[in-house]
Design a protein around this motif. Structure first.
Motif, PDB file in Angstrom:
ATOM      1  N   LYS A 265       0.824  -1.206   0.000  1.00 54.49           N
ATOM      2  CA  LYS A 265       0.000   0.000   0.000  1.00 54.49           C
ATOM      3  C   LYS A 265       0.864   1.264   0.000  1.00 54.49           C
ATOM      4  CE  LYS A 265      -3.706  -2.204   2.676  1.00 54.49           C
ATOM      5  NZ  LYS A 265      -4.421  -2.193   3.983  1.00 54.49           N
ATOM      6  N   ALA A 266       0.383   2.286  -0.698  1.00 55.34           N
ATOM      7  CA  ALA A 266       1.136   3.535  -0.815  1.00 55.34           C
ATOM      8  C   ALA A 266       1.391   4.174   0.548  1.00 55.34           C
ATOM      9  CB  ALA A 266       0.380   4.514  -1.716  1.00 55.34           C
ATOM     10  N   GLY A 267       0.416   4.119   1.441  1.00 53.79           N
ATOM     11  CA  GLY A 267       0.594   4.704   2.765  1.00 53.79           C
ATOM     12  C   GLY A 267       1.689   4.021   3.559  1.00 53.79           C
ATOM     13  N   THR A 268       1.748   2.704   3.450  1.00 57.73           N
ATOM     14  CA  THR A 268       2.798   1.953   4.149  1.00 57.73           C
ATOM     15  C   THR A 268       4.170   2.288   3.566  1.00 57.73           C
ATOM     16  OG1 THR A 268       1.253   0.137   4.587  1.00 57.73           O
ATOM     17  CG2 THR A 268       3.601  -0.346   4.786  1.00 57.73           C
ATOM     18  N   LEU A 269       4.248   2.375   2.240  1.00 60.47           N
ATOM     19  CA  LEU A 269       5.513   2.709   1.598  1.00 60.47           C
ATOM     20  C   LEU A 269       5.984   4.106   1.982  1.00 60.47           C
ATOM     21  CD1 LEU A 269       4.886   1.265  -1.980  1.00 60.47           C
ATOM     22  CD2 LEU A 269       6.459   0.365  -0.247  1.00 60.47           C
ATOM     23  N   SER A 270       5.057   5.053   2.077  1.00 61.86           N
ATOM     24  CA  SER A 270       5.415   6.415   2.473  1.00 61.86           C
ATOM     25  C   SER A 270       5.991   6.425   3.882  1.00 61.86           C
ATOM     26  CB  SER A 270       4.182   7.313   2.398  1.00 61.86           C
ATOM     27  OG  SER A 270       4.481   8.623   2.836  1.00 61.86           O
ATOM     28  N   HIS A 271       5.369   5.677   4.780  1.00 59.51           N
ATOM     29  CA  HIS A 271       5.857   5.575   6.153  1.00 59.51           C
ATOM     30  C   HIS A 271       7.223   4.908   6.179  1.00 59.51           C
ATOM     31  CE1 HIS A 271       5.068   3.953  10.510  1.00 59.51           C
ATOM     32  NE2 HIS A 271       6.023   4.857  10.458  1.00 59.51           N
ATOM     33  N   LEU A 272       7.353   3.840   5.416  1.00 52.69           N
ATOM     34  CA  LEU A 272       8.590   3.072   5.402  1.00 52.69           C
ATOM     35  C   LEU A 272       9.756   3.886   4.848  1.00 52.69           C
ATOM     36  CD1 LEU A 272       8.572  -0.632   4.189  1.00 52.69           C
ATOM     37  CD2 LEU A 272      10.574   0.814   3.933  1.00 52.69           C
ATOM     38  N   ARG A 273       9.465   4.744   3.884  1.00 54.40           N
ATOM     39  CA  ARG A 273      10.510   5.519   3.207  1.00 54.40           C
ATOM     40  C   ARG A 273      11.027   6.679   4.053  1.00 54.40           C
ATOM     41  NH1 ARG A 273      11.112   9.440  -1.041  1.00 54.40           N
ATOM     42  NH2 ARG A 273      12.077   8.614  -2.940  1.00 54.40           N
ATOM     43  N   ALA A 274      10.199   7.156   4.962  1.00 54.53           N
ATOM     44  CA  ALA A 274      10.553   8.355   5.725  1.00 54.53           C
ATOM     45  C   ALA A 274      11.554   8.064   6.840  1.00 54.53           C
ATOM     46  CB  ALA A 274       9.291   8.963   6.323  1.00 54.53           C
TER      47      ALA A 274
END
Length: 512
Positions: A65-74
């Motif tokens: 999911k895009a939200g999980t990836l955004s969290h993971l990337r930060a």
């Protein structure tokens, strides 16, 4: 003074998002050293952006999911501190230090502390991100972190370095950026067991009742709770990783190599801890190490180099020049990358193979001993030409793997092998006594010792590291085949899947 940034949204999420952050030129500058720029065109991304690009390539194929990836990337949290130190000449100098915690999906977070004039916020964020993915790839239950102090350690006395190290540790203690269960540093460029001892002792003074204080940092000397095998761990992990990939039929078919280390020629850029031990273990397994690169100059001899003799000479002279009358000497460490060989190990700095020199790289296999030595554009070119790139987040994960073993040792308060070594030996002795009786042959004393000998701490550490690298390489191989991607993308994919499973399984408190 201290400057503390804590955020759950990306300080490094994208170029657009970074541009919205208030201007802080000293924090967000790009690396500009000649050593990390000479192989790259001006349009090639910074080290941090390269890590982000590699992540994005894998993320797009992950199905997460895009939200999980955004969290993971930060990057979760960043600390910047400045503090004054009085030098032996009576002058006062303001020292600048950093610590970045990329992901706390697992605790503690883990990552080295480097001493270099090129340390900046962007660099530690990139390295912290890489540490997160690295730990996940080899199933070490840590989040990623990185730190550094912006100094050239060669310009300071031992006493000054100790004061700087202890003061920086005090800042980490005050800001809760170091603890056995929260954030555990380790050695990196410009630091070693000595600095780790100072860090541990300082932490212990501020936490005198913490029985696990020794676990606040790894890479310590044995006398201070270190583990046998830690010094050579990263170089040994590089050797194990390359050995495993060379054994795969698809790699042999692609490169034309036999799969045997003893048939390979090897060049190593860098003769520090990682480079020396990589070269040493390749040579010990029969490989012909034909070139070594260092800052001053590189040495090349197609007949092969005596690694132990070269290392001793380099330690005494500080240069390779004069070691051999038949060897070729090249200025700097970059030219050695372009020599013909089967296996190339860039084990020095980031951004060593870029658009400028990628067309001159002749090695069939490039095993990244350093962090980020190949730029994204160069990576694509190498893969398109049929050369195999073995990624840094897998190849140099030996250091954090054995740091994990040291951390476990410190928490358990017992040396590996202490509880079972003699019991194992007694069981083996009984077994072979029965074998001798039935075979009608008595083993020699040398044979008996070799077979009956119980595992020491170093044996267990080597065994644990080898098993870890074998499993991680096989996982990467399988994902590459299933997804039809290169090994770097496969390694990132595995890391992303594992971290995302933790985030999504926990529900990510307050996200919804």
């Amino acid at each position: 003074m201290a400057f503390l940034l804590k955020h759950s949204r990306p300080l490094v999420a994208s170029a657009a998002r970074r541009s919205a952050v208030p201007a802080m030129p000293t924090l967000l500058r790009n690396l500009t050293t000649a050593a990390t720029q000479s192989a790259c065109e001006s349009d090639e991304p910074s080290f941090l952006k390269s890590v982000e690009d590699y992540f994005d390539t894998a993320a797009n194929a992950s199905g997460i999911k895009a939200g999980t990836l955004s969290h993971l990337r930060a990057v979760d949290a960043v600390l910047r501190v400045t503090f004054p130190i009085e030098l032996s000449n009576g002058k006062t100098e303001v020292i600048e230090g950093y610590r970045a915690q990329h992901s706390r999906h697992r605790l503690p977070v883990k990552g080295g502390i480097r001493y270099s004039e090129e340390v900046d916020l962007q660099e530690v964020e990139a390295l912290a991100s890489l540490m997160t993915y690295k730990c996940a790839v080899v199933d070490v239950p840590f989040g990623g972190a990185k730190g550094g102090i912006k100094i050239d350690p060669r310009k300071y006395t031992v006493e000054e370095l100790e004061r700087i190290t202890r003061r920086f540790t005090m800042e980490l203690c005050q800001k809760k950026f170091i603890s056995p269960g929260g954030d555990v540093p380790a050695p990196d460029v410009g630091t070693g067991p000595r600095e780790m001892s100072w860090i541990m002792d300082t932490y212990r003074q501020f936490n005198s009742s913490d029985v696990n204080a020794a676990a606040c940092v790894t890479g310590k000397p044995l006398s201070q709770g270190g583990v046998r095998g830690r010094t050579e761990a990263t170089g040994l992990g590089v050797y194990y990783g390359v050995r495993e990939f060379l054994s795969y039929p698809e790699v042999q078919k692609k490169t034309g190599l036999s799969g045997k280390i003893s048939d390979a020629t090897v060049i190593v850029q860098g003769f520090g801890n990682v480079g020396y031990y990589s070269a040493k273990f390749f040579a010990n397994d029969g490989a012909k190490v034909i070139g070594i690169g260092e800052r001053d100059c590189s040495i090349y001899d197609p007949k092969g180099l005596d690694i132990e003799a070269l290392h001793k000479y380099y330690q005494e002279k500080g240069t390779f020049r004069g070691f051999s009358e038949t060897a070729e000497y090249l200025d700097g460490s970059a030219a050695i990358l372009e020599k013909d060989c089967d296996v190339l190990i860039p084990a020095a700095l980031e951004r060593q193979i870029g658009k400028v020199n990628v067309d001159r790289i002749k090695a069939k296999v490039i095993g990244e001993g350093a962090n980020g030595p190949v730029t994204p554009a160069a990576h694509k070119t190498l893969e398109a030409r049929g050369q195999v790139v073995l990624p840094d987040l897998l190849m140099n994960a030996g250091g954090v793997t054995v740091s994990y073993f040291e951390w476990l040792k410190n928490l358990s308060h017992v040396r590996f092998g202490r509880m079972n070594k003699k019991w194992d030996e007694s069981m083996r002795l009984k077994l072979f006594s029965l074998v001798e009786e039935n075979a009608g042959r008595t083993l020699t004393e040398a044979e008996r010792k070799a077979i009956v000998h119980g595992a020491e701490e170093a044996d267990l550490v080597y065994s644990g590291l080898e098993d870890t690298m074998i499993q991680a390489c096989e996982e990467t191989r399988q994902t590459a085949a299933q997804k039809n991607v290169d090994f770097r993308t496969a390694a990132y994919l595995n890391a992303i899947q594992k971290i995302a499973a933790v985030y999504e399984g926990s529900g990510m408190l307050f996200m919804h």
